[in-house]
Design an enzyme around this catalytic site. Sequence first.
Site, PDB file in Angstrom:
ATOM      1  CG  HIS A  18      -1.899  -1.132   1.181  1.00  0.00           C
ATOM      2  ND1 HIS A  18      -1.928  -2.115   2.114  1.00  0.00           N
ATOM      3  CD2 HIS A  18      -2.830  -1.461   0.262  1.00  0.00           C
ATOM      4  CE1 HIS A  18      -2.847  -3.005   1.794  1.00  0.00           C
ATOM      5  NE2 HIS A  18      -3.401  -2.639   0.666  1.00  0.00           N
ATOM      6  CG  ASP A 118      -4.284   2.482   0.647  1.00  0.00           C
ATOM      7  OD1 ASP A 118      -4.806   2.369   1.744  1.00  0.00           O
ATOM      8  OD2 ASP A 118      -3.388   1.715   0.230  1.00  0.00           O
ATOM      9  CB  ALA A 394      -5.437 -10.097  -1.227  1.00  0.00           C
TER      10      ALA A 394
END
Length: 483
Positions: A18, A118, A394
């Site tokens: 991220h 984000d 994910a």
Amino acid sequence: MDRSQLHIAILSSPGMGHLIPVLVLGNRLAAHYNIKITILAITTSSSSAETEFLKKSTLTNEKKTIEIIPIPSVDISHLINSSTKVFTQLRLMVREALPKIHSTIASMTHRPDALIVDIFCTQILPIAEEFKISKYAYHPTTAWTLALAIYCQVFDKEVEGEYVDLKDPLKIPGCKALRPDDVVDPLLDRSDQQYEEYVKLGMEYAAFDGILINTWEDLEPETIKALRNNEKLRSVLKMPVFPIFPVGPLRRTVETTERDEVIQWLDKQNHGSVLYVSFGSGGTLSTQQMTELALGLELSQQKFVWVVRPPFDGDADSAYMNSTGKETRGMSGYLPEGFLTRTNGMGLVVSMWAKQVEILGHSSVGGFLTHCGWNSTVESLTNGVPMIAWPLYAEQKMNASMLTEELGVAIRPAVLPTKVVKREEIEGMVRMLMHTKEGKTIREKAKKLKMSAENALSDGGSSYNSICELVKDIRSRLSVISL
Ligand code: UDP
């Protein structure tokens, strides 16, 4: 301080995957549009890879228009137990950090004119509203996964039972259908807290003034079109227009100044002859899978660079929260006996962390066996490197499906990530990618996508224009707010 200068604060969720694209976005906005950028970086722990990375980060530009404020890690131990998934943990970490984020913004003498947050930080909405700051979400992966996140609130009402048990693919309006086997991790078990968090996240997205996506028009034309125009998707969002900004690929470009051991080894290899193997900042393999992979690489007789971390027989993302870059067991303790000796000269095994961007940019690298994290994927695509897609957690199964079936730039093991991929299959995939006519076709497609990414980012390209539109949008909301 120049008060007329636009000031944007960007908030990044914990984890290298991220932080990296957020830094790239901040740098691009600061460099090209003379915007003051403050990056609020939530870290996973005080000794985390992000903290180390931030210390070494050279992204602060000459005009000092980027400021990085690390938001110290928060203790969530009282909110979790041993079965709490990483997705939930990330949401909780951000939730617990909100007071600190609030006080940091409140204490700024030059308040931000806009916030970009984000994926795990979408819970910031009340703070943005309190400070009357326009707010944008940054979705760090594909338009396809964004469409799923947004449309999931409909699936939540319509689908009975578990998604993985469905016979037919999930139909996201206007988008490629999604095979039940490929759903994102939070959809694997509807009784788990991460499912609820995921559905909420999709709903939160709809309250933002716009969403940036780390993709580009040519990569996902149909899905981007659907997000903009599909009536069914728009009705979920309850918006006449859904402002999306495909600004990607946001990826690091690094000039190799220090030629470390890996780069020096690559310097000695033939053009396109090396397979790079890595599972991102936190991916781990089971003990059995690690043995099969090692022996498969050995059987293939292909030159390789492999970044290894100790095997773990639990969740494949277990190392995500603790990617400290330190390892105590010693590789020979978990790699097959004699593997390091037998592959000496043929392969280089690196413990825990390697300079991935430099490696993928090296002309000796001709293939990437990857867990399909989106940053790794764009780093591969932007270097024209074809892939063996080995998704672990994910949204990576969706990425793998897109890379293999839609874009044709990767091949994928026949079995799901929950099963063990056998050494013979690994050997076969490596040989096919690196040596066969089919591999050559995949490579050519990867080279074309490299060009397409370059075009999108260049002056007048779709992503370049999208960033201009974003800046224009932020400015226009500013004039409305100050009226
Ligand atoms: N990375 C790296 N060296 C490593 C492992 C990862 O530089 O040994 C970087 C990689 O280049 C990418 C990021 O860490 O930018 C990983 O992000 P990705 O989205 O691929 O996967 P995640 O780690 O979030 O699952």
